[in-house]
Design an enzyme around this catalytic site. Structure first.
Site, short mmCIF file in Angstrom:
data_model
loop_
_atom_site.label_atom_id
_atom_site.label_comp_id
_atom_site.label_asym_id
_atom_site.label_seq_id
_atom_site.Cartn_x
_atom_site.Cartn_y
_atom_site.Cartn_z
N GLU A 84 -12.58 0.18 -9.94
CA GLU A 84 -12.18 -0.76 -11.01
C GLU A 84 -13.05 -0.73 -12.26
OE1 GLU A 84 -12.15 -1.50 -7.77
OE2 GLU A 84 -9.99 -1.70 -7.46
N ARG A 144 0.59 3.72 -3.21
CA ARG A 144 -0.08 5.01 -2.97
C ARG A 144 0.94 6.14 -2.82
NH1 ARG A 144 -5.72 3.61 0.11
NH2 ARG A 144 -5.62 1.38 -0.24
N ASP A 179 -5.29 -9.93 -7.83
CA ASP A 179 -5.57 -9.00 -8.93
C ASP A 179 -4.37 -8.33 -9.59
OD1 ASP A 179 -5.16 -7.58 -6.57
OD2 ASP A 179 -6.97 -6.40 -6.68
N GLU A 193 0.84 -1.21 0.00
CA GLU A 193 0.00 0.00 0.00
C GLU A 193 0.87 1.26 0.00
OE1 GLU A 193 -3.07 -0.09 -0.48
OE2 GLU A 193 -3.95 -1.88 0.41
C1 DMJ Z 1 -6.47 0.33 -4.84
O1 DMJ Z 1 -5.69 0.58 -3.73
C2 DMJ Z 1 -5.67 -0.35 -5.92
O2 DMJ Z 1 -6.36 -0.28 -7.11
C3 DMJ Z 1 -5.39 -1.79 -5.59
O3 DMJ Z 1 -4.72 -2.45 -6.61
C4 DMJ Z 1 -6.70 -2.50 -5.34
N1 DMJ Z 1 -7.55 -1.85 -4.41
C5 DMJ Z 1 -7.68 -0.43 -4.39
C6 DMJ Z 1 -8.92 0.12 -5.05
O4 DMJ Z 1 -10.01 -0.66 -5.02
#
Ligand code: DMJ
Length: 590
Positions: A493, A187, A316, A183
């Site tokens: 998404e 971010r 994912d 994260e």
């Molecule tokens: C985001 O922090 C990023 O897209 C991550 O890969 C998946 N989850 C969240 C948004 O849903």
């Protein structure tokens, strides 16, 4: 990319392996939670590696038999392929200015409330008008840095100046506490790098990015080179998650690469590159025959552990970054093309299914079932007809992959003609197109917002009285106590996929879909007092509110909406890759 607990946005807390819970261990034979004495560790690891690989290979082989293939459909006039009236290779789309401005206004509504109530805090709670930090030692600019490139893109000068001043004067990573490696990278590091690029190389952002990356680097000091899940930024030390010794989530390990490689390109420091690429080499070396990935790996042995295979939480962005790593370095690293194509093939073969009533395409999950054994004594596996909202990134990603990795010639029209794509490209395009249709269908709820998790009817539990293919699981005693599955937490998404699909087709329907979602967000998530909240039940127009504005609402959801209504010259897809948090990084030649 990646869930189920409100606290755990990119990984499901119910996914976590609890060493004490009997069902939590992958297998009593295959996976030791308790650390053996040091002298035995290497030997045990070697045995573990062999055993796990064998088990995974066996169940992968079994899986191929489980799958129901999608029916074959004709491509003519379907799936967004071009007809003779296509726009041509240099298609340009003009901005829809009123709608784009409406998105900017929404951003201002969100940002100004954050600035008013919580400036400098990592997280924001609009209803109680307060902020909080990820650790007691103080914030790391989680919201500000995640949002600053959206501010730049929207041309909000005053907001930019204040955010930049805060970064210059207050941002420090000298914070003694545990931060999630993934994260923090996607971010904060991603945000700083994008801000650096969009500011025409303001050195402030690069200096901060280097400082942060240097503090993260020790997470790679593991026997395999896979990164530890947590990092103490002040102590510069990597840690495992509690109850998960030596276990790392695959998506988290494989979603640091775009950021570290771009930083390496900018600074000339090889270490960032080598550590990031080292992870991918470990994953490649242990790859499963299907090209798919189990969601957990051993940081010690560098192998997949027996765990779910899915494209949602903890899986994912592994798939997302395979394609994007190939594109980031201008298609100069064939290893990623190979891994991407093999993974997509695995998805087609193993995970793709169709709904019972409308025939919508979705991707299922595969779960180990430790309570059951097959006749030959091997672990049994269950197919779960369930798709996370997180999976909705995949539609756009497949379409992008089809027009970049699945090209028959050197260029592609907008929208592409089937003849311009390889057979694989056509198949990926079609699947991507259909997955977006499914994701849009999950917005057919009382609020027009999609749930966190959609379950699909199967032959065993099919409900013929429902004309839908999917439903929201209610785990409470009645509809007034909805499950976590029914939440909408401002996720991006589907909108991300709509943006990509629009850029690749020019089809107005993608803008229309995006506008519809935006209106639903305005109606049900906008707080009158400022900011945007999440809701507990997308099927209830009077849903209970959740007092939280996720940082990805600013960095991703509103950015992708803004881009959807912008002209096609803004961050063109052949010049940029977006990290998984929607921070644009320029494509470069290493
Ligand atoms: C985001 O922090 C990023 O897209 C991550 O890969 C998946 N989850 C969240 C948004 O849903």
């Amino acid at each position: 990319m990646a869930e189920s607990s409100p606290e755990d946005l990119n990984g499901s807390s119910s996914d976590k392996i609890d060493a004490k819970a009997p069902g939590g261990q992958m297998s009593e034979k295959s996976f030791n939670i308790e650390r053996p004495p040091h002298a035995f560790r290497i030997q045990k690891s070697a045995i573990l590696t062999l055993f796990v690989s064998l088990l995974l290979y066996l169940y992968q082989s079994k899986l191929f038999g489980l799958n129901k293939q999608p029916e074959t459909v004709s491509l003519d006039g379907q799936f967004g392929f071009g007809s003779r009236s296509r726009s041509g290779p240099q298609a340009e789309f003009v901005a829809d200015i009123p709608k784009r401005d409406a998105i900017v206004n929404a951003f201002k509504h969100a940002w100004s409330a954050y600035e008013r109530d919580a400036m400098g805090n990592d997280e924001y709670y609009p209803l109680s008008k307060r902020g909080s930090n990820l650790v007691d030692a103080g914030g790391i600019g989680y919201t500000i840095v995640d949002a600053i490139d959206t501010i730049q893109l929207m041309g909000l000068q005053e907001e930019y100046q204040r955010a930049k001043d805060w970064i210059a004067n207050n941002l420090t990573f000298e914070r003694d506490g545990s931060f999630n490696t993934f994260e923090t990278t996607i971010r904060v590091l991603g945000g700083l790098l994008a801000a650096y690029h969009l500011s025409d190389q303001d050195p402030l952002f690069l200096e901060k990015a280097k400082d942060l990356a240097n503090r993260i680097m020790p997470v790679f000091d593991t026997p395999s080179g896979l990164p530890r899940s947590l990092v103490n930024l002040a102590k510069k030390q990597g840690f495992d998650e509690p109850n998960m010794p030596n276990i790392v989530s695959t998506a988290e390990a494989a979603t640091l690469q775009l950021e570290l490689k771009y930083l390496s390109f900018l600074t000339g420091e090889d270490e960032y590159w080598d550590k990031a690429e080292g992870v991918m080499r470990v994953i490649k070396a242990t790859s499963l025959p299907s090209g798919l990935a189990a969601i957990y790996m051993s940081a010690e042995a560098g192998v997949f552990l027996i765990s779910e295979i899915r494209l949602g939480s903890r899986g994912d962005s592994f798939y997302e970054y395979l394609l994007k790593q190939y594109l980031q370095t201008d298609k100069s690293e064939p290893m990623y093309l190979e891994m991407y194509q093999s993974a997509m093939e695995g998805i087609h073969t193993t995970l793709v299914h169709r709904g019972l009533n409308k025939g919508l395409v979705y991707t299922a999950e595969v779960h180990p079932d430790p309570q059951q054994r097959q006749a030959d004594g091997q672990m049994a596996w269950r197919l779960m007809a369930k798709q996370d909202h997180l999976v909705c990134f995949l539609g756009g990603s497949l379409m992008l992959g089809a027009t970049t990795t699945g090209l028959a010639g050197i260029s592609v029209s907008v929208p592409p003609l089937p003849s311009e794509l390889t057979e694989t490209g056509q198949k990926d395009w079609q699947l991507g197109y259909e997955l977006i249709e499914t994701c849009m269908d999950t917005h057919n709820t009382a609020t027009g917002l999609a749930p966190e998790i959609s379950h699909f009817y199967t032959a065993e539990n099919g409900d013929v009285s429902d004309d839908k293919d999917w439903y929201i699981k209610i785990t409470g005693t009645n509809s007034a106590s909805p499950s976590y599955d029914s939440r909408y937490i401002l996720r991006p998404e589907t909108i991300e996929s709509l943006f990509i699909a629009y850029r690749l087709t020019g089809n107005q329907k993608y803008r229309d879909h995006g506008w519809k979602i935006f209106q639903a967000i305005e109606k049900f998530c906008r707080a009158d007092t400022g900011g945007y909240i999440s809701i507990l039940n997308v099927d209830d127009v009077n849903s209970e509110k959740i007092d939280k504005m996720e940082t990805f609402f600013l960095s991703e959801t509103l950015k992708y909406l803004y881009l959807l209504f912008s002209d096609s010259e803004v961050l063109p897809l052949d010049k940029y890759v977006f990290n998984t948090e929607a921070h644009p990084l320029p494509i470069f030649t290493p």
